[in-house]
Design a protein around this motif. Structure first.
Motif, PDB file in Angstrom:
ATOM      1  N   MET A   1      -9.490 -29.047  28.778  1.00 30.75           N
ATOM      2  CA  MET A   1     -10.881 -29.433  28.574  1.00 30.75           C
ATOM      3  C   MET A   1     -11.773 -28.206  28.633  1.00 30.75           C
ATOM      4  SD  MET A   1     -13.586 -31.367  28.511  1.00 30.75           S
ATOM      5  CE  MET A   1     -15.230 -31.330  29.102  1.00 30.75           C
ATOM      6  N   LYS A   2     -11.598 -27.369  29.659  1.00 29.71           N
ATOM      7  CA  LYS A   2     -12.475 -26.218  29.823  1.00 29.71           C
ATOM      8  C   LYS A   2     -12.315 -25.252  28.650  1.00 29.71           C
ATOM      9  CE  LYS A   2     -14.104 -22.771  32.971  1.00 29.71           C
ATOM     10  NZ  LYS A   2     -15.239 -23.013  33.752  1.00 29.71           N
ATOM     11  N   ASN A   3     -11.060 -24.990  28.201  1.00 30.43           N
ATOM     12  CA  ASN A   3     -10.853 -24.088  27.074  1.00 30.43           C
ATOM     13  C   ASN A   3     -11.499 -24.631  25.810  1.00 30.43           C
ATOM     14  OD1 ASN A   3      -9.472 -22.260  28.601  1.00 30.43           O
ATOM     15  ND2 ASN A   3      -7.460 -23.076  28.093  1.00 30.43           N
ATOM     16  N   LEU A   4     -11.364 -25.936  25.576  1.00 27.31           N
ATOM     17  CA  LEU A   4     -11.982 -26.540  24.404  1.00 27.31           C
ATOM     18  C   LEU A   4     -13.495 -26.477  24.510  1.00 27.31           C
ATOM     19  CD1 LEU A   4      -9.665 -29.627  23.898  1.00 27.31           C
ATOM     20  CD2 LEU A   4      -9.747 -27.551  22.527  1.00 27.31           C
ATOM     21  N   LYS A   5     -14.010 -26.693  25.711  1.00 27.59           N
ATOM     22  CA  LYS A   5     -15.452 -26.644  25.931  1.00 27.59           C
ATOM     23  C   LYS A   5     -15.977 -25.232  25.687  1.00 27.59           C
ATOM     24  CE  LYS A   5     -18.786 -27.995  29.437  1.00 27.59           C
ATOM     25  NZ  LYS A   5     -18.920 -28.430  30.812  1.00 27.59           N
ATOM     26  N   VAL A   6     -15.267 -24.231  26.196  1.00 28.75           N
ATOM     27  CA  VAL A   6     -15.675 -22.837  26.012  1.00 28.75           C
ATOM     28  C   VAL A   6     -15.649 -22.496  24.531  1.00 28.75           C
ATOM     29  CG1 VAL A   6     -14.983 -20.450  26.434  1.00 28.75           C
ATOM     30  CG2 VAL A   6     -15.013 -22.074  28.316  1.00 28.75           C
ATOM     31  N   LEU A   7     -14.599 -22.907  23.832  1.00 27.46           N
ATOM     32  CA  LEU A   7     -14.508 -22.651  22.398  1.00 27.46           C
ATOM     33  C   LEU A   7     -15.653 -23.331  21.663  1.00 27.46           C
ATOM     34  CD1 LEU A   7     -13.025 -21.524  19.963  1.00 27.46           C
ATOM     35  CD2 LEU A   7     -11.642 -23.601  19.942  1.00 27.46           C
ATOM     36  N   PHE A   8     -15.907 -24.602  21.977  1.00 25.29           N
ATOM     37  CA  PHE A   8     -16.984 -25.348  21.329  1.00 25.29           C
ATOM     38  C   PHE A   8     -18.326 -24.678  21.574  1.00 25.29           C
ATOM     39  CE2 PHE A   8     -19.440 -28.703  19.654  1.00 25.29           C
ATOM     40  CZ  PHE A   8     -20.479 -28.916  20.534  1.00 25.29           C
ATOM     41  N   LEU A   9     -18.613 -24.339  22.820  1.00 27.30           N
ATOM     42  CA  LEU A   9     -19.902 -23.729  23.143  1.00 27.30           C
ATOM     43  C   LEU A   9     -20.044 -22.350  22.502  1.00 27.30           C
ATOM     44  CD1 LEU A   9     -20.326 -24.899  26.831  1.00 27.30           C
ATOM     45  CD2 LEU A   9     -21.523 -25.736  24.817  1.00 27.30           C
ATOM     46  N   THR A 131     -23.589 -19.757  32.389  1.00 27.45           N
ATOM     47  CA  THR A 131     -23.455 -18.392  31.893  1.00 27.45           C
ATOM     48  C   THR A 131     -22.040 -17.923  32.183  1.00 27.45           C
ATOM     49  OG1 THR A 131     -25.794 -17.986  32.386  1.00 27.45           O
ATOM     50  CG2 THR A 131     -24.392 -16.053  32.026  1.00 27.45           C
ATOM     51  N   TYR A 132     -21.375 -17.422  31.161  1.00 25.45           N
ATOM     52  CA  TYR A 132     -20.007 -16.937  31.327  1.00 25.45           C
ATOM     53  C   TYR A 132     -19.750 -15.821  30.332  1.00 25.45           C
ATOM     54  CZ  TYR A 132     -19.157 -20.046  27.347  1.00 25.45           C
ATOM     55  OH  TYR A 132     -19.221 -20.671  26.137  1.00 25.45           O
ATOM     56  N   SER A 133     -18.665 -15.082  30.549  1.00 29.35           N
ATOM     57  CA  SER A 133     -18.281 -14.007  29.637  1.00 29.35           C
ATOM     58  C   SER A 133     -17.014 -14.402  28.912  1.00 29.35           C
ATOM     59  CB  SER A 133     -18.040 -12.705  30.403  1.00 29.35           C
ATOM     60  OG  SER A 133     -19.246 -12.237  30.950  1.00 29.35           O
ATOM     61  N   GLN A 134     -17.010 -14.071  27.621  1.00 30.96           N
ATOM     62  CA  GLN A 134     -15.824 -14.320  26.807  1.00 30.96           C
ATOM     63  C   GLN A 134     -15.650 -13.123  25.882  1.00 30.96           C
ATOM     64  OE1 GLN A 134     -15.793 -18.090  24.858  1.00 30.96           O
ATOM     65  NE2 GLN A 134     -13.895 -17.668  23.811  1.00 30.96           N
ATOM     66  N   ALA A 135     -14.495 -12.495  25.966  1.00 29.16           N
ATOM     67  CA  ALA A 135     -14.185 -11.316  25.155  1.00 29.16           C
ATOM     68  C   ALA A 135     -15.269 -10.241  25.322  1.00 29.16           C
ATOM     69  CB  ALA A 135     -14.008 -11.703  23.692  1.00 29.16           C
TER      70      ALA A 135
END
Length: 148
Positions: A1-9, A131-135
């Protein structure tokens, strides 16, 4: 769920960054003293571009709307659907929640956790910012819920 949510956002944030639509919320009520208890339906998603908040209506490809329910005993239930393989698939996740000032913390049964800044909470509206960091990129995701 969290990975899909992060991808969606992340996709939403990218899409909004190239969009020319904006929403000026400088006069918005920022009361955060309401109660979380009850059912909340996701109605808008967005991000912050520069100093402006940009929100768009949330749609879920014809699937059921995403709903989170907060109970008086400190538990929550997330109900959401995803459209995959030409069909809607429903999911449910449960856990515990706490609210400290303007911080909402959710801990899932799987021991995953999330923290949100509550930017608005009234009898009918809940707006949170994550707020989060991705790549190596800082992403600010905003979710707006309406009480149902």
């Amino acid at each position: 769920m969290k990975n899909l949510k992060v991808l969606f956002l992340s996709v939403v944030a990218l899409a909004l960054s190239v969009s020319s639509c904006s929403n000026d919320n400088n006069n918005e009520d920022t009361n955060t003293n309401g109660s979380l208890i009850g059912k909340w339906e996701l109605s808008q998603v967005g991000t912050i571009l520069g100093n402006e908040e940009v929100l768009q209506p949330y749609t879920n490809d014809g699937c059921d709307k995403d709903v989170v329910e907060f109970t008086t005993d400190g538990k929550f239930i997330d109900r959401y659907s995803e459209f995959t393989n030409n069909a809607c698939k429903a999911y449910t996740q449960e856990g515990t929640w706490t609210k400290d000032e303007n911080t909402l913390s959710k801990k899932y049964a799987s021991n995953d956790s999330e923290k949100f800044e509550i930017t608005e909470l009234s009898g009918s509206k809940l707006k949170v910012k994550e707020t989060y960091s991705q790549a190596g990129i800082t992403v600010i995701a905003i979710s707006v819920y309406k009480k149902i």
